[in-house]
Scaffold this motif. Structure first.
Motif, PDB file in Angstrom:
ATOM      1  N   ALA A   1      -0.808  -0.667  -4.403  1.00 26.55           N
ATOM      2  CA  ALA A   1      -1.449  -1.824  -5.033  1.00 26.55           C
ATOM      3  C   ALA A   1      -2.717  -1.394  -5.763  1.00 26.55           C
ATOM      4  O   ALA A   1      -3.557  -0.687  -5.210  1.00 26.55           O
ATOM      5  N   LEU A   2      -2.811  -1.823  -7.012  1.00 30.24           N
ATOM      6  CA  LEU A   2      -4.055  -1.711  -7.766  1.00 30.24           C
ATOM      7  C   LEU A   2      -4.748  -3.064  -7.659  1.00 30.24           C
ATOM      8  O   LEU A   2      -4.184  -4.092  -8.035  1.00 30.24           O
ATOM      9  N   LEU A   3      -5.966  -3.057  -7.134  1.00 26.44           N
ATOM     10  CA  LEU A   3      -6.729  -4.281  -6.890  1.00 26.44           C
ATOM     11  C   LEU A   3      -7.856  -4.342  -7.910  1.00 26.44           C
ATOM     12  O   LEU A   3      -8.622  -3.382  -8.049  1.00 26.44           O
ATOM     13  N   VAL A   4      -7.978  -5.459  -8.588  1.00 24.78           N
ATOM     14  CA  VAL A   4      -9.029  -5.619  -9.594  1.00 24.78           C
ATOM     15  C   VAL A   4      -9.706  -6.962  -9.336  1.00 24.78           C
ATOM     16  O   VAL A   4      -9.060  -8.018  -9.381  1.00 24.78           O
TER      17      VAL A   4
ATOM     18  N   LEU B   1      -3.773   2.419   9.288  1.00 22.35           N
ATOM     19  CA  LEU B   1      -3.779   3.879   9.395  1.00 22.35           C
ATOM     20  C   LEU B   1      -4.368   4.328  10.726  1.00 22.35           C
ATOM     21  O   LEU B   1      -3.875   5.275  11.344  1.00 22.35           O
ATOM     22  N   VAL B   2      -5.426   3.672  11.161  1.00 24.74           N
ATOM     23  CA  VAL B   2      -6.035   4.011  12.456  1.00 24.74           C
ATOM     24  C   VAL B   2      -5.020   3.812  13.589  1.00 24.74           C
ATOM     25  O   VAL B   2      -4.977   4.591  14.552  1.00 24.74           O
ATOM     26  N   ALA B   3      -4.173   2.799  13.436  1.00 22.97           N
ATOM     27  CA  ALA B   3      -3.174   2.500  14.468  1.00 22.97           C
ATOM     28  C   ALA B   3      -1.929   3.369  14.338  1.00 22.97           C
ATOM     29  O   ALA B   3      -0.985   3.214  15.114  1.00 22.97           O
ATOM     30  N   GLY B   4      -1.929   4.272  13.321  1.00 20.46           N
ATOM     31  CA  GLY B   4      -0.782   5.158  13.152  1.00 20.46           C
ATOM     32  C   GLY B   4       0.389   4.524  12.432  1.00 20.46           C
ATOM     33  O   GLY B   4       1.496   5.048  12.470  1.00 20.46           O
ATOM     34  N   ARG B   5       0.129   3.412  11.747  1.00 17.85           N
ATOM     35  CA  ARG B   5       1.199   2.733  11.018  1.00 17.85           C
ATOM     36  C   ARG B   5       1.210   3.202   9.564  1.00 17.85           C
ATOM     37  O   ARG B   5       0.179   3.574   8.995  1.00 17.85           O
ATOM     38  N   ASP B   6       2.397   3.171   8.959  1.00 16.54           N
ATOM     39  CA  ASP B   6       2.509   3.525   7.546  1.00 16.54           C
ATOM     40  C   ASP B   6       1.801   2.471   6.707  1.00 16.54           C
ATOM     41  O   ASP B   6       1.779   1.278   7.048  1.00 16.54           O
ATOM     42  N   SER B   7       1.245   2.925   5.588  1.00 14.10           N
ATOM     43  CA  SER B   7       0.613   1.994   4.664  1.00 14.10           C
ATOM     44  C   SER B   7       0.615   2.602   3.282  1.00 14.10           C
ATOM     45  O   SER B   7       0.293   3.775   3.106  1.00 14.10           O
ATOM     46  N   ALA B   8       0.967   1.814   2.298  1.00  9.51           N
ATOM     47  CA  ALA B   8       1.028   2.287   0.918  1.00  9.51           C
ATOM     48  C   ALA B   8      -0.386   2.508   0.377  1.00  9.51           C
ATOM     49  O   ALA B   8      -1.342   1.883   0.839  1.00  9.51           O
ATOM     50  N   PRO B   9      -0.524   3.397  -0.623  1.00 10.54           N
ATOM     51  CA  PRO B   9      -1.852   3.643  -1.206  1.00 10.54           C
ATOM     52  C   PRO B   9      -2.345   2.438  -2.009  1.00 10.54           C
ATOM     53  O   PRO B   9      -1.547   1.690  -2.583  1.00 10.54           O
ATOM     54  N   VAL B  10      -3.656   2.298  -2.047  1.00  9.23           N
ATOM     55  CA  VAL B  10      -4.279   1.212  -2.811  1.00  9.23           C
ATOM     56  C   VAL B  10      -5.532   1.754  -3.479  1.00  9.23           C
ATOM     57  O   VAL B  10      -6.082   2.785  -3.082  1.00  9.23           O
TER      58      VAL B  10
ATOM     59  N   CYS C   1      -9.982  -7.556   1.987  1.00  7.98           N
ATOM     60  CA  CYS C   1      -9.088  -7.740   3.133  1.00  7.98           C
ATOM     61  C   CYS C   1      -7.954  -6.720   3.090  1.00  7.98           C
ATOM     62  O   CYS C   1      -7.543  -6.194   4.130  1.00  7.98           O
ATOM     63  N   VAL C   2      -7.464  -6.428   1.886  1.00 10.37           N
ATOM     64  CA  VAL C   2      -6.420  -5.410   1.735  1.00 10.37           C
ATOM     65  C   VAL C   2      -6.940  -4.049   2.204  1.00 10.37           C
ATOM     66  O   VAL C   2      -6.271  -3.338   2.974  1.00 10.37           O
ATOM     67  N   LEU C   3      -8.134  -3.668   1.747  1.00 12.16           N
ATOM     68  CA  LEU C   3      -8.697  -2.371   2.140  1.00 12.16           C
ATOM     69  C   LEU C   3      -8.900  -2.295   3.653  1.00 12.16           C
ATOM     70  O   LEU C   3      -8.603  -1.276   4.283  1.00 12.16           O
ATOM     71  N   ARG C   4      -9.420  -3.370   4.222  1.00 10.54           N
ATOM     72  CA  ARG C   4      -9.664  -3.373   5.667  1.00 10.54           C
ATOM     73  C   ARG C   4      -8.356  -3.320   6.458  1.00 10.54           C
ATOM     74  O   ARG C   4      -8.270  -2.632   7.479  1.00 10.54           O
ATOM     75  N   SER C   5      -7.348  -4.042   5.984  1.00  5.88           N
ATOM     76  CA  SER C   5      -6.062  -4.036   6.686  1.00  5.88           C
ATOM     77  C   SER C   5      -5.412  -2.664   6.604  1.00  5.88           C
ATOM     78  O   SER C   5      -4.882  -2.153   7.601  1.00  5.88           O
ATOM     79  N   ARG C   6      -5.474  -2.048   5.437  1.00  5.53           N
ATOM     80  CA  ARG C   6      -4.878  -0.709   5.284  1.00  5.53           C
ATOM     81  C   ARG C   6      -5.578   0.286   6.207  1.00  5.53           C
ATOM     82  O   ARG C   6      -4.929   1.109   6.865  1.00  5.53           O
ATOM     83  N   ALA C   7      -6.905   0.221   6.267  1.00  3.98           N
ATOM     84  CA  ALA C   7      -7.643   1.136   7.139  1.00  3.98           C
ATOM     85  C   ALA C   7      -7.243   0.931   8.596  1.00  3.98           C
ATOM     86  O   ALA C   7      -7.058   1.897   9.346  1.00  3.98           O
ATOM     87  N   ALA C   8      -7.096  -0.315   8.997  1.00  5.60           N
ATOM     88  CA  ALA C   8      -6.727  -0.601  10.398  1.00  5.60           C
ATOM     89  C   ALA C   8      -5.313  -0.118  10.693  1.00  5.60           C
ATOM     90  O   ALA C   8      -5.035   0.387  11.791  1.00  5.60           O
TER      91      ALA C   8
ATOM     92  N   PHE D   1       0.172 -14.425  -3.657  1.00  5.86           N
ATOM     93  CA  PHE D   1      -0.910 -13.449  -3.863  1.00  5.86           C
ATOM     94  C   PHE D   1      -1.222 -12.793  -2.523  1.00  5.86           C
ATOM     95  O   PHE D   1      -2.277 -12.979  -1.929  1.00  5.86           O
ATOM     96  N   VAL D   2      -0.248 -12.054  -2.001  1.00  4.72           N
ATOM     97  CA  VAL D   2      -0.401 -11.424  -0.688  1.00  4.72           C
ATOM     98  C   VAL D   2       0.104  -9.987  -0.752  1.00  4.72           C
ATOM     99  O   VAL D   2       1.027  -9.653  -1.499  1.00  4.72           O
ATOM    100  N   TRP D   3      -0.523  -9.142   0.034  1.00  6.03           N
ATOM    101  CA  TRP D   3      -0.126  -7.735   0.141  1.00  6.03           C
ATOM    102  C   TRP D   3       0.447  -7.508   1.537  1.00  6.03           C
ATOM    103  O   TRP D   3      -0.203  -7.816   2.545  1.00  6.03           O
ATOM    104  N   ARG D   4       1.674  -6.972   1.591  1.00  6.90           N
ATOM    105  CA  ARG D   4       2.379  -6.801   2.864  1.00  6.90           C
ATOM    106  C   ARG D   4       2.301  -5.378   3.392  1.00  6.90           C
ATOM    107  O   ARG D   4       2.879  -5.070   4.431  1.00  6.90           O
ATOM    108  N   GLY D   5       1.629  -4.488   2.655  1.00  4.18           N
ATOM    109  CA  GLY D   5       1.388  -3.154   3.174  1.00  4.18           C
ATOM    110  C   GLY D   5       2.440  -2.127   2.823  1.00  4.18           C
ATOM    111  O   GLY D   5       2.277  -0.948   3.143  1.00  4.18           O
ATOM    112  N   ASP D   6       3.532  -2.549   2.181  1.00  2.82           N
ATOM    113  CA  ASP D   6       4.636  -1.628   1.941  1.00  2.82           C
ATOM    114  C   ASP D   6       4.745  -1.155   0.499  1.00  2.82           C
ATOM    115  O   ASP D   6       5.644  -0.391   0.165  1.00  2.82           O
ATOM    116  N   ARG D   7       3.862  -1.631  -0.380  1.00  2.00           N
ATOM    117  CA  ARG D   7       3.898  -1.194  -1.782  1.00  2.00           C
ATOM    118  C   ARG D   7       2.507  -0.801  -2.233  1.00  2.00           C
ATOM    119  O   ARG D   7       1.510  -1.416  -1.841  1.00  2.00           O
TER     120      ARG D   7
END
Length: 269
Positions: free
Chosen positions: A133-136, A156-165, A147-154, A125-131
């Motif tokens: 994700a629908l979170l419910v 993007l701020v760092a200029g890294r690719d991140s899949a939509p969630v 944690c997924v939302l916070r990691s994705r935001a971080a 049950f982990v998100w690696r950032g490359d796919r």
């Protein structure tokens, strides 16, 4: 904290098992640097760790309490802070009725106290950032998902690719919605709030339990539906057993392939 540990008559119901590889992650004593009240029944404990290891969104830590007579009780809690916040983990603890560990943490643990933890654990049950994700999630089931939302935001701020969630977040009332400030603020565009006991003035949604039309727009947009060529997205579902059972049925009814749904349940069946 250790001098005041009260009698611990029974463990909370265990939610997760430590995997066989858990022996590689020894117990360590961290220091609580912040305690935040999230809802009337939930607090976040920010713990500084000297032997911090990067975690994945969705992973968890064990917390262990030891009484003066040597009796121990431990409990697993999902990590709310992103791995991009190094050296610390934030654990949001929902106080359970008669919960010995959650009750002790809420009543006795304060800033500056030591806290014994072990982790991170979990590899499914982990998100690696490359796919996508629908979170419910509902109630404390929102902890690993924020944690997924916070990691994705971080990322993007760092200029890294991140899949939509997108997060569908359920609670009885706005007051009881975990991380309400963030979900209606910084993450408002990524969140659909579902309140079962009161109307949502922000969205205009009337009070009511999770429905198919709460899930369908984001599931379609993320490519999670079989009809849209899916599964283009993974679905992460977390919450109580009644909530996840009902939500999983709704997801399948709207066309999400069952094999793309990852479920983390807790509580009595």
């Amino acid at each position: 904290m250790t001098d005041a540990l009260p009698e611990l008559p029974q463990l909370d119901s265990p939610r997760r098992r430590v995997p066989p590889t858990g022996a590689k992650r020894p117990w360590q004593t961290g220091t609580v640097t912040e305690v935040r009240q999230e809802t009337p029944h939930a607090k976040t404990f920010r713990v500084q760790l000297e032997q911090w290891q990067p975690h994945l969104p969705g992973q968890n830590y064990l917390v262990r309490l030891t009484a003066p007579d040597g009796y121990r009780a431990q409990r697993s809690y999902s990590v709310a802070s992103p791995p991009e916040d190094p050296g610390v983990v934030e654990l949001t603890v929902d106080r359970l009725p008669d919960g010995e560990v959650s009750g002790y943490l809420h009543e006795h643990v304060a800033v500056g106290d030591p806290l014994e933890v072990r982790g991170p654990f979990g590899g499914w049950f982990v998100w690696r950032g490359d796919r996508p994700a629908l979170l419910v999630g509902g109630g404390s089931g929102l902890v690993p998902l924020v944690c997924v939302l916070r990691s994705r935001a971080a990322r993007l701020v760092a200029g890294r690719d991140s899949a939509p969630v997108h997060l569908v977040a359920a609670a009885r009332t706005r007051e009881e919605l975990f991380y309400s400030g963030e979900l209606t603020g910084a993450f408002a565009d990524l969140t659909t709030a579902v309140l079962s006991r009161e109307d949502d003035d922000a969205s205009g949604r009337p009070a009511g339990r999770l429905r198919a039309d709460d899930l369908l727009p984001a599931a379609d947009r993320l490519g999670a539906l079989r009809a849209s060529g899916g599964p283009g997205a993974d679905v992460f579902l977390c919450g109580s057993t009644p909530f996840t059972t009902a939500a999983e049925q709704l997801l399948v009814e709207v066309g999400v392939p069952a094999e793309s749904i990852r479920v983390e349940r807790f509580g009595p069946s």
